[in-house]
Design a protein around this motif. Sequence first.
Motif, PDB file in Angstrom:
ATOM      1  N   GLU A   1       0.503 -12.546 -28.093  1.00  0.00           N
ATOM      2  CA  GLU A   1       0.233 -11.101 -28.078  1.00  0.00           C
ATOM      3  C   GLU A   1      -1.251 -10.770 -28.120  1.00  0.00           C
ATOM      4  O   GLU A   1      -1.633  -9.606 -27.941  1.00  0.00           O
ATOM      5  CB  GLU A   1       0.939 -10.458 -29.276  1.00  0.00           C
ATOM      6  CG  GLU A   1       2.458 -10.530 -29.192  1.00  0.00           C
ATOM      7  CD  GLU A   1       3.132 -10.317 -30.539  1.00  0.00           C
ATOM      8  OE1 GLU A   1       2.403 -10.063 -31.534  1.00  0.00           O
ATOM      9  OE2 GLU A   1       4.365 -10.426 -30.596  1.00  0.00           O
ATOM     10  N   GLY A   2      -2.093 -11.763 -28.387  1.00  0.00           N
ATOM     11  CA  GLY A   2      -3.525 -11.540 -28.392  1.00  0.00           C
ATOM     12  C   GLY A   2      -4.109 -11.098 -29.713  1.00  0.00           C
ATOM     13  O   GLY A   2      -5.298 -10.759 -29.776  1.00  0.00           O
ATOM     14  N   SER A   3      -3.325 -11.102 -30.779  1.00  0.00           N
ATOM     15  CA  SER A   3      -3.867 -10.699 -32.078  1.00  0.00           C
ATOM     16  C   SER A   3      -4.686 -11.808 -32.734  1.00  0.00           C
ATOM     17  O   SER A   3      -5.424 -11.555 -33.688  1.00  0.00           O
ATOM     18  CB  SER A   3      -2.745 -10.240 -33.014  1.00  0.00           C
ATOM     19  OG  SER A   3      -1.786 -11.247 -33.191  1.00  0.00           O
ATOM     20  N   VAL A   4      -4.556 -13.047 -32.235  1.00  0.00           N
ATOM     21  CA  VAL A   4      -5.475 -14.132 -32.605  1.00  0.00           C
ATOM     22  C   VAL A   4      -5.923 -14.815 -31.319  1.00  0.00           C
ATOM     23  O   VAL A   4      -5.272 -14.703 -30.267  1.00  0.00           O
ATOM     24  CB  VAL A   4      -4.820 -15.162 -33.560  1.00  0.00           C
ATOM     25  CG1 VAL A   4      -4.453 -14.509 -34.881  1.00  0.00           C
ATOM     26  CG2 VAL A   4      -3.614 -15.830 -32.917  1.00  0.00           C
ATOM     27  N   ASP A   5      -7.049 -15.521 -31.403  1.00  0.00           N
ATOM     28  CA  ASP A   5      -7.613 -16.185 -30.226  1.00  0.00           C
ATOM     29  C   ASP A   5      -7.131 -17.618 -30.089  1.00  0.00           C
ATOM     30  O   ASP A   5      -7.090 -18.167 -28.977  1.00  0.00           O
ATOM     31  CB  ASP A   5      -9.139 -16.156 -30.311  1.00  0.00           C
ATOM     32  CG  ASP A   5      -9.682 -14.743 -30.369  1.00  0.00           C
ATOM     33  OD1 ASP A   5      -9.665 -14.066 -29.329  1.00  0.00           O
ATOM     34  OD2 ASP A   5     -10.097 -14.314 -31.460  1.00  0.00           O
ATOM     35  N   PHE A   6      -6.792 -18.244 -31.218  1.00  0.00           N
ATOM     36  CA  PHE A   6      -6.278 -19.607 -31.225  1.00  0.00           C
ATOM     37  C   PHE A   6      -5.183 -19.708 -32.277  1.00  0.00           C
ATOM     38  O   PHE A   6      -5.157 -18.934 -33.236  1.00  0.00           O
ATOM     39  CB  PHE A   6      -7.382 -20.625 -31.551  1.00  0.00           C
ATOM     40  CG  PHE A   6      -8.466 -20.716 -30.522  1.00  0.00           C
ATOM     41  CD1 PHE A   6      -8.321 -21.523 -29.408  1.00  0.00           C
ATOM     42  CD2 PHE A   6      -9.640 -19.992 -30.671  1.00  0.00           C
ATOM     43  CE1 PHE A   6      -9.331 -21.611 -28.454  1.00  0.00           C
ATOM     44  CE2 PHE A   6     -10.654 -20.070 -29.728  1.00  0.00           C
ATOM     45  CZ  PHE A   6     -10.496 -20.881 -28.617  1.00  0.00           C
TER      46      PHE A   6
ATOM     47  N   PHE B   1       0.276 -16.652 -41.132  1.00  0.00           N
ATOM     48  CA  PHE B   1       1.528 -16.088 -40.626  1.00  0.00           C
ATOM     49  C   PHE B   1       2.695 -16.801 -41.313  1.00  0.00           C
ATOM     50  O   PHE B   1       2.557 -17.925 -41.784  1.00  0.00           O
ATOM     51  CB  PHE B   1       1.622 -16.246 -39.107  1.00  0.00           C
ATOM     52  CG  PHE B   1       0.650 -15.378 -38.356  1.00  0.00           C
ATOM     53  CD1 PHE B   1       0.988 -14.087 -37.991  1.00  0.00           C
ATOM     54  CD2 PHE B   1      -0.620 -15.849 -38.044  1.00  0.00           C
ATOM     55  CE1 PHE B   1       0.082 -13.280 -37.320  1.00  0.00           C
ATOM     56  CE2 PHE B   1      -1.529 -15.055 -37.375  1.00  0.00           C
ATOM     57  CZ  PHE B   1      -1.183 -13.758 -37.008  1.00  0.00           C
ATOM     58  N   PRO B   2       3.874 -16.157 -41.370  1.00  0.00           N
ATOM     59  CA  PRO B   2       4.979 -16.700 -42.167  1.00  0.00           C
ATOM     60  C   PRO B   2       5.740 -17.856 -41.531  1.00  0.00           C
ATOM     61  O   PRO B   2       6.532 -18.506 -42.192  1.00  0.00           O
ATOM     62  CB  PRO B   2       5.895 -15.489 -42.355  1.00  0.00           C
ATOM     63  CG  PRO B   2       5.615 -14.607 -41.178  1.00  0.00           C
ATOM     64  CD  PRO B   2       4.157 -14.785 -40.886  1.00  0.00           C
ATOM     65  N   SER B   3       5.543 -18.110 -40.246  1.00  0.00           N
ATOM     66  CA  SER B   3       6.271 -19.196 -39.585  1.00  0.00           C
ATOM     67  C   SER B   3       5.455 -19.703 -38.405  1.00  0.00           C
ATOM     68  O   SER B   3       4.526 -19.024 -37.928  1.00  0.00           O
ATOM     69  CB  SER B   3       7.646 -18.727 -39.086  1.00  0.00           C
ATOM     70  OG  SER B   3       7.486 -17.802 -38.018  1.00  0.00           O
ATOM     71  N   ILE B   4       5.813 -20.873 -37.912  1.00  0.00           N
ATOM     72  CA  ILE B   4       5.133 -21.425 -36.743  1.00  0.00           C
ATOM     73  C   ILE B   4       5.357 -20.530 -35.534  1.00  0.00           C
ATOM     74  O   ILE B   4       4.427 -20.261 -34.759  1.00  0.00           O
ATOM     75  CB  ILE B   4       5.628 -22.859 -36.481  1.00  0.00           C
ATOM     76  CG1 ILE B   4       5.096 -23.804 -37.569  1.00  0.00           C
ATOM     77  CG2 ILE B   4       5.226 -23.352 -35.098  1.00  0.00           C
ATOM     78  CD1 ILE B   4       5.691 -25.197 -37.537  1.00  0.00           C
ATOM     79  N   TYR B   5       6.574 -20.032 -35.369  1.00  0.00           N
ATOM     80  CA  TYR B   5       6.851 -19.151 -34.233  1.00  0.00           C
ATOM     81  C   TYR B   5       6.014 -17.876 -34.320  1.00  0.00           C
ATOM     82  O   TYR B   5       5.503 -17.375 -33.308  1.00  0.00           O
ATOM     83  CB  TYR B   5       8.343 -18.804 -34.184  1.00  0.00           C
ATOM     84  CG  TYR B   5       8.737 -18.039 -32.934  1.00  0.00           C
ATOM     85  CD1 TYR B   5       9.050 -18.734 -31.763  1.00  0.00           C
ATOM     86  CD2 TYR B   5       8.792 -16.658 -32.907  1.00  0.00           C
ATOM     87  CE1 TYR B   5       9.406 -18.054 -30.607  1.00  0.00           C
ATOM     88  CE2 TYR B   5       9.141 -15.963 -31.755  1.00  0.00           C
ATOM     89  CZ  TYR B   5       9.443 -16.672 -30.609  1.00  0.00           C
ATOM     90  OH  TYR B   5       9.776 -16.003 -29.468  1.00  0.00           O
ATOM     91  N   ALA B   6       5.840 -17.355 -35.532  1.00  0.00           N
ATOM     92  CA  ALA B   6       5.030 -16.138 -35.708  1.00  0.00           C
ATOM     93  C   ALA B   6       3.570 -16.405 -35.355  1.00  0.00           C
ATOM     94  O   ALA B   6       2.900 -15.545 -34.775  1.00  0.00           O
ATOM     95  CB  ALA B   6       5.151 -15.640 -37.145  1.00  0.00           C
ATOM     96  N   VAL B   7       3.061 -17.594 -35.700  1.00  0.00           N
ATOM     97  CA  VAL B   7       1.687 -17.957 -35.334  1.00  0.00           C
ATOM     98  C   VAL B   7       1.529 -17.944 -33.819  1.00  0.00           C
ATOM     99  O   VAL B   7       0.585 -17.344 -33.265  1.00  0.00           O
ATOM    100  CB  VAL B   7       1.318 -19.346 -35.888  1.00  0.00           C
ATOM    101  CG1 VAL B   7      -0.074 -19.750 -35.421  1.00  0.00           C
ATOM    102  CG2 VAL B   7       1.387 -19.373 -37.400  1.00  0.00           C
ATOM    103  N   LEU B   8       2.458 -18.592 -33.123  1.00  0.00           N
ATOM    104  CA  LEU B   8       2.362 -18.696 -31.671  1.00  0.00           C
ATOM    105  C   LEU B   8       2.632 -17.350 -30.995  1.00  0.00           C
ATOM    106  O   LEU B   8       2.036 -17.040 -29.960  1.00  0.00           O
ATOM    107  CB  LEU B   8       3.323 -19.766 -31.166  1.00  0.00           C
ATOM    108  CG  LEU B   8       2.980 -21.187 -31.637  1.00  0.00           C
ATOM    109  CD1 LEU B   8       4.084 -22.173 -31.256  1.00  0.00           C
ATOM    110  CD2 LEU B   8       1.646 -21.649 -31.073  1.00  0.00           C
ATOM    111  N   SER B   9       3.489 -16.534 -31.570  1.00  0.00           N
ATOM    112  CA  SER B   9       3.718 -15.187 -31.035  1.00  0.00           C
ATOM    113  C   SER B   9       2.454 -14.347 -31.138  1.00  0.00           C
ATOM    114  O   SER B   9       2.121 -13.579 -30.225  1.00  0.00           O
ATOM    115  CB  SER B   9       4.868 -14.504 -31.794  1.00  0.00           C
ATOM    116  OG  SER B   9       6.098 -15.142 -31.531  1.00  0.00           O
ATOM    117  N   ALA B  10       1.742 -14.479 -32.254  1.00  0.00           N
ATOM    118  CA  ALA B  10       0.490 -13.741 -32.431  1.00  0.00           C
ATOM    119  C   ALA B  10      -0.530 -14.160 -31.370  1.00  0.00           C
ATOM    120  O   ALA B  10      -1.274 -13.318 -30.835  1.00  0.00           O
ATOM    121  CB  ALA B  10      -0.061 -13.981 -33.829  1.00  0.00           C
ATOM    122  N   LEU B  11      -0.560 -15.443 -31.055  1.00  0.00           N
ATOM    123  CA  LEU B  11      -1.445 -15.915 -29.989  1.00  0.00           C
ATOM    124  C   LEU B  11      -1.035 -15.321 -28.647  1.00  0.00           C
ATOM    125  O   LEU B  11      -1.875 -14.855 -27.873  1.00  0.00           O
ATOM    126  CB  LEU B  11      -1.419 -17.438 -29.929  1.00  0.00           C
ATOM    127  CG  LEU B  11      -2.248 -18.086 -28.821  1.00  0.00           C
ATOM    128  CD1 LEU B  11      -3.728 -17.763 -28.984  1.00  0.00           C
ATOM    129  CD2 LEU B  11      -2.033 -19.600 -28.812  1.00  0.00           C
TER     130      LEU B  11
END
Length: 275
Positions: A41-46, A29-39
């Motif tokens: 939203e459920g698009s990643v598990d961790f 993901f392009p940023s730390i916030y985007a990584v955590l947002s994906a978590l």
Amino acid sequence: MKYGYLGPRGTFSHTAADFFAQNEETVPFPSIYAVLSALSEGSVDFAVVPIENSTEGSVNASVDSLIFDFDFSLKAQLNLPITENLAVKPETKFEDITKVISHPQPIAQCSRYLRNNLPEVPTETVSSTAAAMQIVAETNKPLAAIGGAKAAELYGLKVIREHIQDNDSNFTQFALVSRDTSHPTEYKERITIAFSVFNEPGTLLRILTVLSMFDLNMIKILSRPMRNRPEEYVFYIDLENADKKDIDDAFTMIKRKASFFKFLGTYDIYDLRKH
């Protein structure tokens, strides 16, 4: 299972994500916030995010997001040695370098080397070490990137100077983050909490006294500005494991004395540094 990390491919976050994923899928993901947002939203598990570098200190984008933006739990920590290298296109010579590109932290971690060896060469910051490698790989200019050997190899670059970080013991703490926020039945090696205190004399001391009273060893304390409340702060604390009842009783007392309290997780630490 999917593990999100700060991309693109080849970053130290990618290396940390691979460690936790154990051959399962990793997603950049392009940023730390985007990584955590994906978590969220459920698009990643961790999610795998950097928390602190031994040279440059805390990674505020991660710490603030965990305190203020999301309700997650820390599940594990990886201490990953960070070896910075100077990489160029195969035809570029060291004396021809006109600019050095990297993430802000690696540039800071290599500041003494850059001052001593490339004093007239400007630096430019980008979103990640791998992004810097990609830029160097795609340009016709004699640029150089700072980052890991894995990223240099991925983008077809040549490492011309190895181990350029100012501190040979440089490492970064990466956290494995989960949506599971259930209170643990037992505490693991490390415990992390965040709290703020009322803006009154002695309030922080009273909370630290609670930790002392229950013999809880504080490994780390950070202060971060409280959003929308000028001159008030949130304290982010790491504690060593101890008797579970003592920890629970201490947290009960702290909650009574704090204006804000958040349990951020309990976890074991994996240390890849050489001892």
